[in-house]
Every structure is written in C-alpha cells, then in structure tokens.
Design an enzyme around this catalytic site. Structure first.
Site, PDB file in Angstrom:
ATOM      1  CG  ASP A 153      -2.074   0.960   1.107  1.00 27.70           C
ATOM      2  OD1 ASP A 153      -2.207   1.585   0.043  1.00 27.70           O
ATOM      3  OD2 ASP A 153      -2.849   1.072   2.067  1.00 27.70           O
ATOM      4  CG  HIS A 226      -7.535   0.519  -5.991  1.00 24.59           C
ATOM      5  ND1 HIS A 226      -8.561   1.265  -5.457  1.00 24.59           N
ATOM      6  CD2 HIS A 226      -6.447   0.764  -5.200  1.00 24.59           C
ATOM      7  CE1 HIS A 226      -8.134   1.924  -4.391  1.00 24.59           C
ATOM      8  NE2 HIS A 226      -6.852   1.642  -4.219  1.00 24.59           N
TER       9      HIS A 226
END
Length: 314
Positions: A153, A226
């Site tokens: 992330d 995404h």
C-alpha cells in the site's frame, strides 16, 4: 528598505510511516469554554509532543492536527482555506462514499504503541469536557507495508522534492500557505470473500502483482483497476499525486479487518476526483471493484494548518 515575512513552518505531514498510529477524530462541544480549551490545547501541542517524545527519541513520534470546516471559523477566526468544506457524499450505482462528522483530527504516529497511547492519554486529559470522541482507530504496520488484502500500500506516494509540491499549499492560497488538506475514510474488508478470489483475479482488481508489486495493464473490457482509477491528471495532462499514510487495523477475534485511508494533498479536488472515479466509475457504471469487498464506514475532510498558525491560535 527590505521586508521580512514571518516564517511558515509546516506540520510534519510527511513524517515517515511508522509501526503504529492512532487516528483520533473529535467533535468540539459547542460552548465558548470548550472552544477556548481546544484552541489553547492546539496552540500548546508542541510542548505536549515534546513531553511525550522525550521518553524515546528514536521512536520517530509525530502528530498532525486537522481542523474541520464546521469548526474552522469559531476556532481560528482566520480566513478559510480556499477548498475547505465538509466531505461530500458520493453515491454510485452500487456503492456510496459516506460523509461523517468530525471537527478535529489527530494523526498520531510512532514506532512504539505506548508512545502513541501516552500522547493520546495526556491530550484527552487536556481536552476533558471540551470534546467528544467520534472515532478512535489504532493502526499497525503489516509486514512490508501491506494492507490486509495482501498488497503493498502506498507505492504511488510522491518521494523527495515531489512531496512538498503534492502536499503543501503555496502561493495559490497565501492565507493557507504551508497547510495541507486531509481526507480520511475507515474501510472494513470482507476478507473471506476476498480470499475466495484467485490471486490473478485480485491482481486485476488492484492493478499490481501481489508478490512483487509490479504494475499491470488494465483489462481490455474497459474495467479500470484500482491503481488506474486513482491516477489523476488535470486538463493539461499533468499527473497529481497525494501522500497516503494508510494503515491496517482490526481484530481477528472480533472478525474486524480494515484499512484506515488518510490522504494529504495540496489540492483537495484531486482526492475528490479519485473517489468519484472509484465510486461512480470511469466510465460511469464501472466502479472500482475493490469496493465489492471494502466498505467505507466514515468520510471526513480536514485542513492541517502550518504549525506556525497552530502556535498563534492563543
């Protein structure tokens, strides 16, 4: 005759990712004494931070403060940052980015959980009776900065000299110079459903390989990943980054698994555009498929003024 400007010192919005973090959202009780207490506490925050950080100088302690739109005028009495407004609900055909209340955000970071705990304890002691806790989320670093979905992330974060340009307001809004907009969202994950997907299916949704974090091309069907939906360009084709300091949170015993999204940006419209693309889709109707497994419980916008401004509040 030369003129001198008061130096503007930003808050540590670009503090390094740490092993532990606390995201504390408060509502200010609407009384004159409460507002005065909050103003005094924010003005003296550096002293409180030093009092706690001195316990372990290697803990990389930092605390960033964000102020919400509804309390800005009463609390600061200063001109409003140009883009500051409440989080706007974004309703797509299938998923909704909810808007939730919050006047003050404290983003508390340290390599040690006990340092975060002690700072929060002393902070809430000072604010006793003046505020109400809306949300308190404790985050942790998960292996090599992965989320609980198993992917790295924050890969797209700006680095080096690109950080201030992406995060800190400059001459375009002199009253807010040295500050940064913050958007937070607390997501919970349907982890069992996510794990039922194959690794290849998960990778297509995220837009990166799971093991080594390599970018993937989008499917020919038109469904954007995404990663792609969160890549924002302006009308001139310039790409605009934000600084994410997301952290996993949760408890296997209670079945709670989540990601606390926190984005810092010089331009609030960039994060808002990201969320529109995720929840409505680009083109509309093709929403971010990660939302089929991740549900936002909160959505709040704040402005982190410069530390110079905070110190001048009282």
């Amino acid at each position: 005759m030369s003129s001198q400007r008061v130096p503007i010192e930003p808050q540590r919005v670009d503090a390094p990712l740490t092993a532990s973090a606390t995201f504390l959202v408060l509502k200010v009780n609407r009384t004159p004494d409460s507002v005065k207490t909050v103003r005094s506490t924010l003005a003296g925050l550096d002293s409180l931070a030093k009092n706690v950080a001195i316990r372990d100088l290697s803990s990389r302690f930092a605390c960033t403060v964000g102020i919400g739109s509804d309390i800005w005028d009463d609390l600061t009495g200063l001109p409003r940052p140009a883009e500051l407004h409440n989080f706007r609900e974004i309703k797509g055909a299938k998923h909704t980015a909810v808007s939730t209340p919050g006047d003050i955000l404290f983003h508390i970071r340290s390599e040690r959980r006990d340092i975060c705990f002690e700072f929060e304890r002393q902070l809430l002691d000072q604010l006793a009776g003046a505020t109400t806790v809306v949300d308190e989320t404790v985050g942790f670093r998960y292996f090599d900065v992965r989320d609980l979905l198993g992917f790295v992330d924050g890969t797209a974060n700006p680095v080096g000299p690109a950080v201030p340009d992406s995060v800190l307001i400059a001459e375009e809004d002199t009253a807010a110079q040295g500050g940064s907009y913050i958007v937070v969202q607390k997501y919970t994950h349907a982890l069992s459903a996510w794990k039922s997907l194959s690794t290849e299916q998960q990778e297509k949704i995220i837009g990166r390989t799971k093991w080594d974090n390599v970018e993937l091309d989008d499917a020919e069907s038109g469904q954007k990943s995404h990663k792609t939906l969160n890549t924002i360009e302006d009308e001139q084709g310039n790409e605009h980054d934000i600084l994410r300091d997301n952290m996993p949170f949760g408890s296997p015993g209670s079945g709670e698994f989540g990601t606390y999204f926190i984005g810092y940006t010089r331009r609030l419209w960039v994060i808002e555009k990201m969320l529109e693309r995720m929840f409505i889709g680009d083109p509309p109707g093709l929403h971010d498929q990660i939302l089929d497994f991740s549900t936002p419980l909160t959505g709040t916008t704040f402005f982190a003024p410069s530390s110079s401004l905070l110190a001048s509040l009282e």
